[in-house]
Design a protein around this motif. Structure first.
Motif, short mmCIF file in Angstrom:
data_model
loop_
_atom_site.label_atom_id
_atom_site.label_comp_id
_atom_site.label_asym_id
_atom_site.label_seq_id
_atom_site.Cartn_x
_atom_site.Cartn_y
_atom_site.Cartn_z
N LYS A 153 10.56 -21.03 47.44
CA LYS A 153 10.02 -19.69 47.17
C LYS A 153 8.50 -19.70 47.19
CE LYS A 153 12.46 -19.38 43.43
NZ LYS A 153 12.93 -18.93 42.12
N ALA A 202 11.58 -19.39 51.61
CA ALA A 202 12.74 -18.60 51.20
C ALA A 202 12.23 -17.32 50.55
CB ALA A 202 13.60 -19.38 50.21
N GLU A 203 12.98 -16.23 50.74
CA GLU A 203 12.56 -14.94 50.20
C GLU A 203 12.70 -14.88 48.68
OE1 GLU A 203 14.91 -12.06 52.29
OE2 GLU A 203 14.32 -12.89 54.23
N HIS A 261 18.25 -16.69 48.44
CA HIS A 261 18.01 -17.14 49.81
C HIS A 261 17.81 -18.66 49.84
CE1 HIS A 261 15.38 -17.14 53.64
NE2 HIS A 261 16.64 -17.13 53.98
N ASP A 270 21.17 -20.32 49.50
CA ASP A 270 21.93 -20.23 50.76
C ASP A 270 21.42 -21.24 51.79
OD1 ASP A 270 23.49 -18.21 49.72
OD2 ASP A 270 22.42 -16.59 50.75
N LEU A 271 20.10 -21.34 51.93
CA LEU A 271 19.52 -22.28 52.90
C LEU A 271 19.95 -23.71 52.58
CD1 LEU A 271 15.88 -20.89 53.17
CD2 LEU A 271 17.62 -20.85 54.98
#
Length: 75
Positions: free
Chosen positions: A22, A27-28, A32, A35-36
């Motif tokens: 982040k 990553a957003e 996210h 998930d990645l």
């Protein structure tokens, strides 16, 4: 060819992988990042990493696709 590595300063070691994704803009948000990592799209020092809580230290390079960020201690 992949993008150059961006230095991403952190104020203290260690930092967890999910937080770093982040902070580095890889990553957003936390979901996210999760998930990645679960989809094995994240590497740390050129090895796939599946632990969101992985502790990163100064000099570690995190990559998502062609985007790469290096953990650097803020001076």
């Amino acid at each position: 060819m992949s993008e150059p590595v961006r230095d991403v300063p952190i104020t203290g070691e260690p930092i967890r992988l999910g937080q770093f994704l982040k902070l580095a803009g890889l990553a957003e948000d936390g979901a996210h990042a999760k998930d990645l990592i679960e989809n094995e799209e994240v590497t740390v020092n050129d090895e796939v990493e599946t632990r969101r809580g992985r502790q990163l230290s100064d000099g570690d390079v995190v990559a998502v696709g062609g985007d790469r960020g290096r953990v650097t201690l803020a001076r």
